[in-house]
Write a protein that holds these residues in place. Structure first.
Motif, short mmCIF file in Angstrom:
data_model
loop_
_atom_site.label_atom_id
_atom_site.label_comp_id
_atom_site.label_asym_id
_atom_site.label_seq_id
_atom_site.Cartn_x
_atom_site.Cartn_y
_atom_site.Cartn_z
N ARG A 223 0.46 -0.75 0.04
CA ARG A 223 0.22 0.42 0.05
C ARG A 223 0.61 1.30 -0.34
O ARG A 223 0.49 1.75 -0.96
N ALA A 224 1.65 1.19 0.67
CA ALA A 224 3.10 2.27 0.87
C ALA A 224 3.14 2.56 -0.62
O ALA A 224 3.65 3.86 -0.97
N TYR A 225 3.28 1.60 -1.67
CA TYR A 225 3.91 1.56 -3.09
C TYR A 225 3.18 1.91 -3.18
O TYR A 225 3.60 3.48 -4.81
N LEU A 226 1.89 2.01 -3.56
CA LEU A 226 1.43 2.17 -3.91
C LEU A 226 0.67 3.92 -4.08
O LEU A 226 0.90 4.83 -5.17
N ASP A 227 1.16 3.96 -2.79
CA ASP A 227 0.71 5.74 -3.00
C ASP A 227 1.72 6.14 -3.04
O ASP A 227 1.94 7.39 -3.59
N GLU A 228 2.69 5.89 -2.66
CA GLU A 228 4.31 6.42 -3.98
C GLU A 228 4.24 6.31 -4.91
O GLU A 228 4.32 7.66 -6.11
N ILE A 229 3.20 5.91 -5.80
CA ILE A 229 3.28 5.44 -7.38
C ILE A 229 1.94 6.76 -7.42
O ILE A 229 2.05 8.01 -8.61
N ASP A 230 1.17 7.18 -7.43
CA ASP A 230 0.02 8.19 -7.29
C ASP A 230 0.50 9.35 -7.00
O ASP A 230 0.12 10.15 -7.76
N ARG A 231 0.66 9.98 -6.05
CA ARG A 231 1.65 10.90 -5.45
C ARG A 231 0.44 12.06 -5.48
O ARG A 231 1.13 13.19 -5.51
N THR A 232 -0.73 11.82 -5.26
CA THR A 232 -1.87 13.32 -5.73
C THR A 232 -2.46 13.48 -4.02
O THR A 232 -3.30 14.13 -4.17
N GLY A 233 -1.99 12.98 -2.85
CA GLY A 233 -2.29 13.04 -1.61
C GLY A 233 -2.97 11.84 -0.99
O GLY A 233 -2.59 10.12 -1.32
N PRO A 234 -3.57 11.81 0.13
CA PRO A 234 -4.20 10.16 -0.10
C PRO A 234 -4.76 9.46 -0.62
O PRO A 234 -5.37 8.98 -1.38
N LEU A 235 -4.28 8.56 -0.98
CA LEU A 235 -4.12 7.22 -1.01
C LEU A 235 -6.49 6.54 -1.26
O LEU A 235 -6.12 5.66 -1.21
N ASP A 236 -7.31 7.33 -2.39
CA ASP A 236 -8.05 7.20 -2.14
C ASP A 236 -8.82 6.12 -3.30
O ASP A 236 -7.62 5.68 -3.76
N THR A 237 -10.06 5.58 -3.56
CA THR A 237 -10.51 4.81 -4.28
C THR A 237 -9.85 5.13 -5.53
O THR A 237 -9.03 4.44 -6.21
N PRO A 238 -9.87 6.20 -6.56
CA PRO A 238 -10.08 6.59 -7.98
C PRO A 238 -8.15 6.65 -8.24
O PRO A 238 -7.97 6.09 -8.56
N GLY A 239 -7.32 6.94 -6.66
CA GLY A 239 -6.30 7.22 -6.64
C GLY A 239 -5.54 5.55 -6.16
O GLY A 239 -4.34 5.60 -7.48
N LEU A 240 -6.41 4.99 -5.77
CA LEU A 240 -5.41 3.13 -5.65
C LEU A 240 -5.76 2.76 -6.59
O LEU A 240 -5.12 2.37 -7.77
N LEU A 241 -6.68 2.86 -8.33
CA LEU A 241 -6.99 2.39 -9.15
C LEU A 241 -5.77 3.13 -9.80
O LEU A 241 -5.00 1.94 -10.95
#
Length: 339
Positions: A223-241
Motif C-alpha cells: 500500500r505504501a508502494y502504491l501511495d508513492e506511485i499515485d503522489r496526488t495526496g491520500p490514496l483514495d479509491t480512484p487514486g488506488l485504481l
C-alpha cells in the motif's frame, strides 16, 4: 470477372469493411454525382443498336451495370474525402461496456484474497508487462472530430542488465485481421492489423522508486508502494485504481503480490462486488465496481476468481458530454493484462 475485381480491390484505397461508408444515406454532393452517372447510363442505353442490329449480350450488360455501381461507389468515397476533409477521423465501433452475468453471485474481495494466498508460489513476479488496451480519442471545440476507439497491444520486457524493450502494435482481438484505427500520426487513420506502431529499446535503469522498483508482497508495504506511485495526496479509491494500473503497466504480479493487492482492494471505500463477467479477451472473472461521481465515470475492476490477478480495468462514461461527443455508457478506456 475475377481479374477485374482484383484490379478494383487494388485500386480502391478504402477497405471493404471500412465502417465509414456503410449503412448511411448519401450526402447531397454524392447524390448529385450519382444522379449524373445514372442519367448518363440511360443515354448510353438509348444509343444501343435497334431492330435487327446486334445487341450487347446479357453478360456484357451485367458487367456494365456492375461497373457503373463500382464507379458510383468510388465517387462516393472521393466526394466524402473531398467534402469532409482529410482530417476526418475514421469511424470505428466503440467497445460496449462489460455486462455482469445475470444471476451470478458476487464474490467478496476477502474471499478472493484467501484463494490467492492459498495458491502459494504458483505464479512468480516478473518485471515487464503484456497489455491489450482500448482508449477513446476525443477532441472538443469547433471542427472537433467524432470520438474514435484506438486499440493497441503493448509488450514490455526487461533484460538482466536493467535495459528493457517496448513493442507497441495496432491490433484488436475483437476484429482479427481487420483494419485498426491508430493516432500514431496527428490525424487518426487505419492501418493493417498487426502494424508496428513503435519498437524501442531503453538503456539500463537502476531506479529504486515505484513503479520501477520491485513491489513488496505484503499488504502494508505494498500500500505504501502504491501511495508513492499515485503522489496526488491520500490514496483514495480512484487514486488506488490508477496506481494499480501503473503497477501492472510495469510488472506482472506473482501469487503473493496478487494476494496482497486484493487485501488492499478489499479495504477500498466504495469498491463493491458486482458478479461474474467475461472480459474482452474471453476470460472468466469477477467484477468490482466503483462509481466515481466526481468525474462521471464508472470503473470496473476484473479479477481472476482463483488467483486474484487483475485481468482488466474499464472506465465508462456515466453522463452525456456534448462538448466531447460522448454519451453515457461510452467506454473511455479498457486495459487487459496478460501473462
Amino acid at each position: 470477372m475475377a481479374d477485374e475485381l482484383e484490379l478494383l480491390r487494388r485500386a480502391n484505397p478504402v477497405p471493404s469493411a471500412d465502417p465509414r461508408f456503410g449503412d448511411r444515406p448519401l450526402d447531397q454532393h454524392a447524390e448529385r454525382r450519382l444522379d449524373l452517372l445514372l442519367h448518363d447510363g440511360e443515354r448510353r442505353l438509348d444509343r444501343l443498336p435497334r431492330g435487327g442490329e446486334r445487341r450487347p449480350s446479357p453478360r456484357h450488360l451485367r458487367r456494365w451495370t456492375w461497373g457503373l455501381g463500382s464507379v458510383a461507389a468510388a465517387c462516393v468515397v472521393v466526394l466524402t474525402l473531398m467534402f469532409s476533409g482529410s482530417a476526418t477521423a475514421p469511424a470505428v465501433a466503440a467497445p460496449r461496456p462489460l455486462v455482469v452475468e445475470a444471476g451470478s453471485a458476487p464474490v467478496p474481495l476477502d474471499r478472493i484474497a484467501d484463494r490467492a494466498a492459498a495458491a502459494g508460489d504458483s505464479l512468480r513476479l516478473v518485471q515487464g508487462t503484456h497489455l491489450q488496451a482500448w482508449s477513446l480519442a476525443m477532441t472538443s471545440g469547433p471542427g472537433a472530430r467524432p470520438p474514435v476507439t484506438l486499440p493497441e497491444e503493448r509488450l514490455v520486457r526487461w533484460q538482466a542488465d536493467g535495459s528493457h524493450t517496448e513493442l507497441v502494435v495496432a491490433t484488436d482481438p475483437r476484429r482479427p485481421g481487420k483494419p485498426v484505427v491508430t493516432d500514431a500520426d496527428p490525424v487518426p487513420r487505419t492501418v493493417e492489423d498487426g502494424h508496428v506502431l513503435s519498437r524501442r529499446t531503453y538503456p539500463p535503469s537502476w531506479s529504486d522508486a515505484p513503479p520501477v522498483a520491485r513491489p513488496p508482497h505484503d499488504a502494508v508495504r505494498l500500500r505504501a508502494y502504491l501511495d508513492e506511485i499515485d503522489r496526488t495526496g491520500p490514496l483514495d479509491t480512484p487514486g488506488l485504481l490508477d496506481a494499480v494500473a501503473g503497477l501492472l503497466d510495469n510488472w506482472t504480479l506473482g501469487t503473493r503480490e496478487n494476494a496482497a493487492l486484493v487485501r488492499i482492494l478489499a479495504d477500498a471505500q466504495g469498491l463493491r462486488p458486482a458478479g461474474a463477467v467475461t472480459d474482452r479477451l474471453g476470460r472468466a472473472g469477477q467484477a468490482y465496481v466503483y462509481d466515481d461521481r466526481a468525474h462521471s465515470v464508472r470503473r470496473m475492476l476484473v479479477l481472476d476468481p482463483d488467483t486474484g490477478a487483475v485481468l482488466g480495468l474499464e472506465e465508462t462514461v456515466t453522463r452525456d458530454d456534448p462538448e466531447f461527443g460522448v454519451k453515457s455508457g461510452d467506454v473511455l478506456s479498457y486495459r487487459a493484462w496478460m501473462r
